[in-house]
Scaffold this motif. Structure first.
Motif, short mmCIF file in Angstrom:
data_model
loop_
_atom_site.label_atom_id
_atom_site.label_comp_id
_atom_site.label_asym_id
_atom_site.label_seq_id
_atom_site.Cartn_x
_atom_site.Cartn_y
_atom_site.Cartn_z
N LEU A 1 38.72 40.46 45.13
CA LEU A 1 38.94 40.68 43.70
C LEU A 1 39.99 39.76 43.09
O LEU A 1 40.27 39.85 41.90
CB LEU A 1 39.35 42.14 43.46
CG LEU A 1 38.35 43.19 43.97
CD1 LEU A 1 38.88 44.59 43.74
CD2 LEU A 1 37.00 43.02 43.30
N LYS A 2 40.57 38.88 43.92
CA LYS A 2 41.61 37.98 43.42
C LYS A 2 41.09 36.55 43.33
O LYS A 2 40.71 35.96 44.34
CB LYS A 2 42.84 38.01 44.33
CG LYS A 2 43.61 39.31 44.28
CD LYS A 2 44.87 39.19 45.10
CE LYS A 2 45.71 40.47 45.00
NZ LYS A 2 46.93 40.38 45.80
N PRO A 3 41.09 35.95 42.12
CA PRO A 3 40.66 34.56 41.98
C PRO A 3 41.50 33.61 42.84
O PRO A 3 41.02 32.55 43.25
CB PRO A 3 40.86 34.28 40.49
CG PRO A 3 40.77 35.62 39.84
CD PRO A 3 41.39 36.57 40.82
N SER A 4 42.76 33.98 43.11
CA SER A 4 43.67 33.10 43.86
C SER A 4 43.51 33.22 45.38
O SER A 4 44.24 32.58 46.13
CB SER A 4 45.12 33.41 43.49
OG SER A 4 45.43 34.76 43.81
N HIS A 5 42.55 34.04 45.85
CA HIS A 5 42.33 34.24 47.30
C HIS A 5 42.18 32.88 47.99
O HIS A 5 41.41 32.04 47.55
CB HIS A 5 41.08 35.09 47.52
CG HIS A 5 40.72 35.26 48.96
ND1 HIS A 5 41.31 36.21 49.77
CD2 HIS A 5 39.82 34.60 49.74
CE1 HIS A 5 40.79 36.13 50.98
NE2 HIS A 5 39.89 35.16 50.99
N LYS A 6 42.92 32.67 49.08
CA LYS A 6 42.87 31.41 49.82
C LYS A 6 41.72 31.44 50.82
O LYS A 6 41.61 32.35 51.65
CB LYS A 6 44.18 31.17 50.57
CG LYS A 6 45.37 30.92 49.65
CD LYS A 6 45.30 29.56 49.02
CE LYS A 6 46.63 29.29 48.32
NZ LYS A 6 46.53 28.41 47.20
N LEU A 7 40.86 30.43 50.75
CA LEU A 7 39.73 30.32 51.65
C LEU A 7 40.11 29.54 52.90
O LEU A 7 41.02 28.71 52.87
CB LEU A 7 38.57 29.63 50.95
CG LEU A 7 37.97 30.38 49.76
CD1 LEU A 7 36.99 29.49 49.02
CD2 LEU A 7 37.30 31.66 50.21
N LYS A 8 39.38 29.80 53.98
CA LYS A 8 39.58 29.08 55.24
C LYS A 8 38.29 28.40 55.63
O LYS A 8 37.21 28.77 55.16
CB LYS A 8 40.02 30.05 56.34
CG LYS A 8 41.33 30.74 56.06
CD LYS A 8 41.63 31.75 57.15
CE LYS A 8 42.91 32.50 56.81
NZ LYS A 8 42.87 33.89 57.14
#
Length: 200
Positions: free
Chosen positions: A55-62
């Motif tokens: 739900l967070k646009p700032s979520h960091k992807l791996k």
């Protein structure tokens, strides 16, 4: 509500924000998808990473994360304006005027009705920070993503000039000037009744 998949992609590069990743690749299937529309879709639970809603646009992807976007409530027609609040905000975006810009600061005229940055009370509304991010300008990061470039703010229904920091150096300097009161601000208000005393 259909759970048909609109977009599915494996992350190939590390250290990316979810909204940035989608802004880059979602255009392949949904031309014209805006950063604010993408943020609204994420907050609405339409985006999952490794089969878990994020739900967070700032979520960091791996690397090797699987990003999936449901087709529900997203179309090329409404991607820019997912709801009435966003439609109003995008109309306000068109009223923002750039007064001055250099490598360190951006001076803008904020229209009345536009919120400066996100708040828990907002329901999918676009903000001035969304506008700044959509413009692809470099913004100061000292205030975090939530307040990217924002050093001071104006209330929602107050129009006026704002100075936005594009560099961390400018952000620190502007914050210092505001704290030390070496930078002045003038407010003009309209009254519908005369003041009891003639005063300044």
């Amino acid at each position: 509500m259909s759970d048909e998949i609109l977009f599915q992609k494996i992350v190939r590069n590390d250290a990316q924000r979810l909204d940035s990743f989608l802004a880059r690749f979602l255009g392949e299937v949904l031309p014209g998808a805006s950063r604010s529309g993408i943020a609204t879709a994420i907050k609405a639970g339409l985006v999952s990473v490794n089969k878990k809603a994020v739900l967070k646009p700032s979520h960091k992807l791996k690397i090797n994360d699987e990003v999936l976007v449901k087709k529900s409530r997203i179309s090329s027609e409404n991607s820019r304006i997912p709801n009435e609040n966003s439609r109003i905000s995008n109309e306000l975006f068109e009223k923002i005027k750039i007064i001055y810009e250099d490598g360190d600061i951006l001076v803008i005229s904020k229209p009345s009705g536009l919120v400066v940055h996100e708040a828990s009370s907002l329901k999918g509304e676009s903000t001035l920070v969304d506008f700044l991010k959509q413009s692809n300008r470099q913004l100061a990061t000292l205030g975090g993503e939530f307040r990217a470039g924002i050093v001071h703010r104006l209330d929602r229904y107050t129009s006026g000039v704002m100075v936005v920091a594009k560099s961390d150096f400018a952000s620190a300097e502007l914050s210092s000037q505001l704290q030390q009161k070496t930078a002045s601000r003038i407010y003009i208000a309209l009254c519908d009744l005369p003041l009891k005393q003639n005063c300044v």
